[in-house]
Design a protein around this motif. Structure first.
Motif, PDB file in Angstrom:
ATOM      1  N   ARG A   1       8.717  -6.197  -6.294  1.00 57.00           N
ATOM      2  CA  ARG A   1       7.628  -5.243  -6.477  1.00 57.00           C
ATOM      3  C   ARG A   1       7.573  -4.333  -5.260  1.00 57.00           C
ATOM      4  NH1 ARG A   1       5.861  -9.722  -9.258  1.00 57.00           N
ATOM      5  NH2 ARG A   1       4.749  -9.357 -11.227  1.00 57.00           N
ATOM      6  N   ILE A   2       7.722  -3.047  -5.496  1.00 58.69           N
ATOM      7  CA  ILE A   2       7.656  -2.042  -4.435  1.00 58.69           C
ATOM      8  C   ILE A   2       6.581  -1.040  -4.816  1.00 58.69           C
ATOM      9  CG2 ILE A   2       8.897  -0.240  -3.177  1.00 58.69           C
ATOM     10  CD1 ILE A   2      11.470  -1.731  -3.711  1.00 58.69           C
ATOM     11  N   GLY A   3       5.579  -0.891  -3.950  1.00 58.83           N
ATOM     12  CA  GLY A   3       4.476   0.008  -4.279  1.00 58.83           C
ATOM     13  C   GLY A   3       3.754  -0.392  -5.541  1.00 58.83           C
ATOM     14  N   GLY A   4       3.765  -1.704  -5.850  1.00 60.69           N
ATOM     15  CA  GLY A   4       3.090  -2.196  -7.036  1.00 60.69           C
ATOM     16  C   GLY A   4       3.937  -2.151  -8.290  1.00 60.69           C
ATOM     17  N   GLU A   5       5.146  -1.580  -8.224  1.00 58.85           N
ATOM     18  CA  GLU A   5       6.028  -1.484  -9.385  1.00 58.85           C
ATOM     19  C   GLU A   5       6.964  -2.688  -9.452  1.00 58.85           C
ATOM     20  OE1 GLU A   5       6.543   3.361  -9.935  1.00 58.85           O
ATOM     21  OE2 GLU A   5       8.173   2.156  -9.091  1.00 58.85           O
ATOM     22  N   ALA A   6       7.007  -3.348 -10.585  1.00 58.17           N
ATOM     23  CA  ALA A   6       7.935  -4.452 -10.798  1.00 58.17           C
ATOM     24  C   ALA A   6       9.277  -3.884 -11.236  1.00 58.17           C
ATOM     25  CB  ALA A   6       7.392  -5.404 -11.863  1.00 58.17           C
TER      26      ALA A   6
ATOM     27  N   ALA B   1       0.844  -1.183   0.000  1.00 60.47           N
ATOM     28  CA  ALA B   1       0.000   0.000   0.000  1.00 60.47           C
ATOM     29  C   ALA B   1       0.887   1.243   0.000  1.00 60.47           C
ATOM     30  CB  ALA B   1      -0.894  -0.002   1.250  1.00 60.47           C
ATOM     31  N   LYS B   2       0.407   2.340  -0.529  1.00 57.92           N
ATOM     32  CA  LYS B   2       1.177   3.567  -0.524  1.00 57.92           C
ATOM     33  C   LYS B   2       1.380   4.039   0.907  1.00 57.92           C
ATOM     34  CE  LYS B   2      -0.256   5.120  -5.110  1.00 57.92           C
ATOM     35  NZ  LYS B   2      -0.886   6.201  -5.884  1.00 57.92           N
ATOM     36  N   ALA B   3       2.562   4.624   1.151  1.00 58.22           N
ATOM     37  CA  ALA B   3       2.912   5.023   2.516  1.00 58.22           C
ATOM     38  C   ALA B   3       1.890   5.988   3.096  1.00 58.22           C
ATOM     39  CB  ALA B   3       4.303   5.649   2.515  1.00 58.22           C
ATOM     40  N   SER B   4       1.309   6.857   2.252  1.00 54.80           N
ATOM     41  CA  SER B   4       0.366   7.851   2.751  1.00 54.80           C
ATOM     42  C   SER B   4      -0.936   7.221   3.226  1.00 54.80           C
ATOM     43  CB  SER B   4       0.076   8.882   1.656  1.00 54.80           C
ATOM     44  OG  SER B   4      -0.474   8.238   0.514  1.00 54.80           O
ATOM     45  N   ALA B   5      -1.216   5.985   2.785  1.00 55.86           N
ATOM     46  CA  ALA B   5      -2.485   5.343   3.139  1.00 55.86           C
ATOM     47  C   ALA B   5      -2.362   4.410   4.334  1.00 55.86           C
ATOM     48  CB  ALA B   5      -3.025   4.577   1.932  1.00 55.86           C
ATOM     49  N   TRP B   6      -1.166   4.258   4.846  1.00 55.89           N
ATOM     50  CA  TRP B   6      -0.956   3.295   5.930  1.00 55.89           C
ATOM     51  C   TRP B   6       0.179   3.761   6.812  1.00 55.89           C
ATOM     52  CZ3 TRP B   6       2.897  -0.013   7.668  1.00 55.89           C
ATOM     53  CH2 TRP B   6       2.491  -1.039   8.530  1.00 55.89           C
ATOM     54  N   LYS B   7       0.041   3.588   8.116  1.00 55.28           N
ATOM     55  CA  LYS B   7       1.069   3.965   9.065  1.00 55.28           C
ATOM     56  C   LYS B   7       1.509   2.734   9.844  1.00 55.28           C
ATOM     57  CE  LYS B   7       1.453   8.429   8.416  1.00 55.28           C
ATOM     58  NZ  LYS B   7       2.744   9.040   7.980  1.00 55.28           N
TER      59      LYS B   7
END
Length: 355
Positions: A128-133, A28-34
């Motif tokens: 895959r980091i943040g959905g990027e392969a 998940a994107k960092a801004s959406a999860w702590k």
């Protein structure tokens, strides 16, 4: 298919080897999860994590400066890896002798091929980091290749040549991993990189320290928080690591490396800066920078995913089972006794069969 044949195939594809199924869920994107906090108020990194992946440290030149793969490219690469592993895992004809096995990727055959596919577990997925392969672990330089200086290349050539002389004199001439001192391939780092197997890491935290236990060779890193480096005369395995928290990120600076344990031929004066940021319940984003102007002509930076694992970290009883080192040295002594010394047995070498 032998292990080294798999190595060659994977290298051609810009990959590492395949292994048992290893998932790498998009984070998940960092801004959406702590990240949750532990009792000391620090982001909780504790647990068992794995960095197993078929993504290589350096990028296949065919991808140029492109770090991010399309999902179709990632699936194609993973499919090729899965098929190669399936082929390697098929039963061997029991009538086949050791010396009749197919040649490995480097031209060796039989027992010289080392491990077969049963024993390796480097992963099955690209990073895959943040959905990027990702096409490589290295993100800088832009081409994803190590920018070795001319001096560093000359130093490596000299070390290789020297390593061929007397490399069977005694255990001190053998590689560190072979001697069960630290893991091979920078698995313990820093930077901590994936290897053929045992890619699990267990993290434990206190208010003053962070401990990372590495499954390979059972290495353990102790990171002292809000501390200072020991004197430069004190050089430890895996260097001297001190850490601090910058928001949700653990920043670790390591110095005072031993000359015989550095990253890809860097000098003992190299410094490594690592950052650990938990970006989802299942993933830690791990970044590193290696600083050594005597070796690299440009900044060297990399990014990896440490994915949560439900598996245990097993004891790596390396010394207890290390019969090979005794056999290697005993074989060299026997050749000398018989007067047919092989090149590399001792510092003053002679060719086999020489008068």
């Amino acid at each position: 298919m032998t292990l080294r044949a798999l190595v060659l195939l994977s290298a051609c594809l810009g990959l590492a080897l395949p292994a048992a199924a290893q998932t790498q869920p998009p984070a998940a994107k960092a801004s959406a999860w702590k990240a949750p906090r532990n009792v000391w108020g620090h982001p909780d990194l504790s647990g068992v994590w794995t960095n197993a992946t078929i993504t290589r440290l350096e990028r296949d030149p065919r991808f140029g400066d492109r770090l991010v793969l399309s999902e179709a490219e990632a699936r194609q690469i993973e499919g090729v890896t899965a098929r190669a592993m399936d082929a390697a895992g098929r039963p061997t004809d029991q009538k086949t002798g050791v010396d009749d096995l197919p040649t490995c990727g480097d031209g060796s055959s039989g027992p010289a091929c080392g491990y077969n596919a049963f024993w390796v577990a480097p992963g099955t997925k690209v990073i895959r980091i943040g959905g990027e392969a990702r096409s490589s672990i290295l993100v800088e330089p832009k081409n994803g290749r190590l920018p070795l200086s001319a001096a560093a290349l000359a130093r490596q050539r000299a070390a290789f040549g020297n390593g061929r002389l007397g490399n069977f004199d005694g255990p001190e001439r053998r590689p560190l991993g072979e001697r069960c001192l630290v893991g091979f391939g920078s698995t313990s780092g820093p930077p901590m990189l994936p290897v053929l197997y045992n890619n699990h890491y267990q993290i434990a935290q206190t208010g003053d320290e962070v401990m990372i236990q590495i499954e390979m060779v059972h290495d353990t890193r102790i990171i002292r928080l809000n501390s200072t480096h020991k004197p430069a005369s004190v050089r430890q395995w895996m260097g001297d690591s001190i850490g601090r928290w910058e928001g949700d990120t653990l920043v670790v600076e390591t110095a005072n490396f031993r000359r015989d344990q550095t990253f890809r031929g860097a000098t003992e004066n190299m410094r490594v800066i690592e950052r650990f940021t938990r970006i989802s319940p299942q993933q830690i984003k791990y970044t590193f920078e290696v600083i050594d102007p005597a070796t690299f002509t440009e900044p060297v930076k990399g990014e990896q995913a440490f994915n949560a694992s439900s598996e245990m970290v097993y004891e790596y009883a390396c010394h207890e089972g290390n019969y090979a080192l005794h056999g290697i040295l005993a074989g060299a002594r026997e050749e000398e006794r018989q007067g047919r010394e092989m090149e590399g047995n001792r510092g003053a070498v002679k060719e086999e069969g020489a008068e």
